[in-house]
Design a protein around this motif. Sequence first.
Motif, PDB file in Angstrom:
ATOM      1  N   LEU A 132      -0.655   0.964   0.051  1.00 30.08           N
ATOM      2  CA  LEU A 132      -0.126   2.332   0.100  1.00 30.08           C
ATOM      3  C   LEU A 132      -0.436   2.994   1.439  1.00 30.08           C
ATOM      4  O   LEU A 132       0.365   3.774   1.969  1.00 30.08           O
ATOM      5  N   SER A 133      -1.604   2.675   1.996  1.00 32.45           N
ATOM      6  CA  SER A 133      -1.970   3.250   3.296  1.00 32.45           C
ATOM      7  C   SER A 133      -0.997   2.801   4.379  1.00 32.45           C
ATOM      8  O   SER A 133      -0.533   3.601   5.195  1.00 32.45           O
ATOM      9  N   LYS A 134      -0.650   1.506   4.411  1.00 35.90           N
ATOM     10  CA  LYS A 134       0.282   1.004   5.416  1.00 35.90           C
ATOM     11  C   LYS A 134       1.677   1.590   5.217  1.00 35.90           C
ATOM     12  O   LYS A 134       2.390   1.881   6.184  1.00 35.90           O
ATOM     13  N   ALA A 135       2.074   1.760   3.958  1.00 36.68           N
ATOM     14  CA  ALA A 135       3.392   2.342   3.693  1.00 36.68           C
ATOM     15  C   ALA A 135       3.461   3.788   4.183  1.00 36.68           C
ATOM     16  O   ALA A 135       4.470   4.219   4.765  1.00 36.68           O
ATOM     17  N   CYS A 136       2.403   4.554   3.960  1.00 42.01           N
ATOM     18  CA  CYS A 136       2.394   5.945   4.431  1.00 42.01           C
ATOM     19  C   CYS A 136       2.463   6.009   5.953  1.00 42.01           C
ATOM     20  O   CYS A 136       3.158   6.862   6.522  1.00 42.01           O
ATOM     21  N   GLU A 137       1.735   5.108   6.617  1.00 43.66           N
ATOM     22  CA  GLU A 137       1.767   5.101   8.075  1.00 43.66           C
ATOM     23  C   GLU A 137       3.150   4.733   8.605  1.00 43.66           C
ATOM     24  O   GLU A 137       3.631   5.305   9.583  1.00 43.66           O
TER      25      GLU A 137
END
Length: 757
Positions: free
Chosen positions: A154-159
Motif C-alpha cells: 500500500l505504501s508503494k501504491a500511494c507513492e
Amino acid sequence: SHFEALQVQRNELNELRHVLELSAQFFGRQNISKGSGLSKTNSMGNSSGILSRLGERSINWIEEALQTRSSNSMPSGTLSGATSSFAALQFITGVIHREKVPMFERVLFRATRGNCYVRTCDISDTVVDPMTGEIVHKSVFVIFFSGSETRLKLSKACESFGANRYAYPEDPAENSIALDQCMSRLMDLETILNTTEVQRRDMLVGVAENLASWEQKVCREKAIFHVLNLLNYDTSQKLFIADAWTARSSLSDVKQALEVGRLRSNAQVPSFLEVKASNTVHQHGDHVAAHEIPPSSFKVNKFTSVFQSIVESYGIAQYQEVNPAPFTLITFPFLFAVMFGDIGHGALMAAFATYLIVNEKKLGDRRPQLNEFIGTCFDGRYIILLMGCFSVFTGLIYNDFFAFPLELFGPSRWTFAANSRFACGIDNCADGSAGPPLAPYPVGFDPIWKHSQNGLVYFNSYKMKLSIVLGVTQMMGGICLSYVNARFFKESIDVWYVFVPQVLFMMSIFGYLVFLILLKWMTNYNSEGCLQYGGVGCDPPDIKAILINMFMSPGKLPPRLQMYNGQATVQVVLLLIALVSVPWMLFPKPFLLQARHNASKRGYKQLEQDRGANVDDSEGSIHANFDFGDTMVHQMIHTIEFVLGAVSNTASYLRLWALSLAHAQLSDVFMEKLLVASWRTGNVFLIAIGFSMWFGLTLGVLMGMESLSAFLHALRLHWVEFQNKFYNLHGSGRKFEPFDFALIQQNEQEVQSTPQK
C-alpha cells in the motif's frame, strides 16, 4: 526561501485539517471543534506530505507530525478491540487527486488480492497541492488492511499515485485535540504570511521608484570596467596606458574630460594625452597591420542614419573610402519609385511616413514596446517619406492616380479623325493622315494611352529602354567612384589598369546601347521626308538586332538596321576596344604589383614597418606577404566577374521595367474589376462592397506586398549592381564605436526588449 517553506506548511496543514474532519465519519465520530471558523486558503506550495506515527497522547501532536514529515515510516493506525484470532486491523489515511480515485482503488484491490477496504470522501473545495503548487480537487481516503506485507504494498501504491499520507489519531479525544492544534497553527501561519506579503509589497514599491536609476548605474559601471580591462599596464613605470581612436574634432573634448576627471579624483599627477598621426593615406599593397588602420566613422543624423545603415548592411567602408550613402539617399528612393510609380499610392506612403515623423517624439519614447512592423517602419520613416514623394513624381510622369489617368495639364493631344481608324494629333489631322501631335502633352504621358489598344506595347517599350538607361548610368557612376578611391589612395595601377579598361568596356558596349536608345527616341520617323519618299532610316530599327549583329557580323550592317552614317565602322571600332580592354584589365596589374613588391625589398626599411608586417595572427595584417599566383588568380576572377557581370547586371536592371509593369497592371485589374464594375451596376450595396474590396486589396497587396518587393529589388540593385563596382574592393573596414553612455544604454534596452526564444 523561508516564505515558501511557510507556504508549504500551510498547504500541508490545510490537507491535514480535511483529513481530520472527513476521516471521523469513517470511524463514526463527531469532531467537537468542527466550527472553529478558520476559512481555507489557496496558497501555493509543495511537500511530500506529513509522515508521522502517533505514539503517546500529547498536546504537541501537530509539532511532532511536522517534524517527522520527511520520515520514510508509514503513518498508520491500529484499531483497538481486535480479537486475538485475527491479526491487528490497521488503517492509512491521506489525500489523493479526485480523478485518480477509481484507478487507485482498482490498483489497491489487485495488489492486495482484495485484502483491503478503501473508503473515500471528496473535499468540497479546491486545495493547493504541496507537491506541485497547483490548485486541484482532491479526496480524503482511508485504507483498512492487515499485515506488514500488505502495508508495504500500500505504501508503494500511494507513492506511485502521488498521494499525501497523514497520520490520524486513534483516540477520539486525541483527534479533537489534533484538529484544534491544526486550526490554531493555520491561523498563525495565515497571519505570518499576510504580514510578510505586505512587507514584501511595501519593499518592492520602494525599490521600483529607484529601479530605473539603479539599472542605469549598473550598466554604466559594467561599461566602465569593460573598458578598464582593455588598458595596458606598464609594470616598470606603474602606469595604465590606453590606446584608443577618436575623431580629430573631439580631441578638445577628450582633453577636457581628462582634466575634469583629474579634478574630481583629486589626482596629484595629471593624465597625459599623446596624439599619434594616423596613416591617413596608404596603398593597398603596403604592409599595414590591421589594428593600425583607423576605423571608419561618418556623421549621421536621424534623416541620413537609415541610408547609412543600408550601406553598412552590405559592408563597412574602409578608412577614407568613398561612402555610397549620399548617392543612395537619392538613387534608392528614385529606383523604388520607378517600380512603384503612382500618385495615389505614393501619397498614401508619404502620408503614413509624415504621421510617423510628426509623432516621432511620442513613438520614440516607447520604441521598444512597438511591434516589429511598426518599429521597422518607424526606424525607416524618412526613407519611406522619400520613397512616397518620388513615387508621386514618377506617378505624375506615368500619369497614374490609382490607375486612373489624369488631365492635370489639359485634355489629350490626340483625337480620332473621321476618315481614319488611327488617332492623330489634334494639331496634325488637317490632311487626313494619322500623324502624331506637333505639340505633345506638356508633362508625363498623354492620358489617352491608358485607354488605347496599343497602350501596353507603348509602355513596355518605354519602360524597358528607360531601365537600361538608368542601369548603365548608375553602373558607370559606380565605376567613376572607383577612380575617386584609386586617386585618393594614390593607386595609379588601379587607375590605368582597372578603371580605364572597365570604362572602355562598359562604354563600348552598353554605353553604345544607351546611345542607340537615346538616338532612336530623338529621331522623328514621322518627318515629312520619310512620309513622302521613305528610304533608309525611315523605319524604326530593332536595337536588339543591332547589338546582336554587332557581335555576330562585325563590319556588315543591313540597311534596315542603319541609324546613322558610318555606323558599321563605329561598331567595329567599339568591338575592338571591348576586346582589347579585357586583357588590359587582366594581365598588367599582377606583374606591376610584383615589380613593386620586389622594389620594396631593396634598400632600407623602417623597423616599425617590419614589425607591423610580422604582426601576430590574432591581430591580423593586410597584405603582409605577396603571392604572385594568388594575385593572378584574384585578378582573373575579378576580370571574369566584371565582364560577365556587365551583361548580367545590365539585364538585372530590367526588373525596374518588370515590377513597374506588374504594379500598373495590378492597379488596373483592381480598378476595373472591383471599383469600376461595381460602380456601373448602380447598386449602392454592391458599390460599397466593391469599394471595400478595392481599398483592402490596395492596402494589402499594392501598399504592402508590392512596396516590400520594390524595396528589396532596389536594395539588390544598390548592393550588387552599384556598390560592387567600387565599395569594399579590398576588404571590409571597421566601424568606429565610441564609448557613449547613451548608446550603451540604448543597446541595453534593445537587448532587454528582445523576446527570448
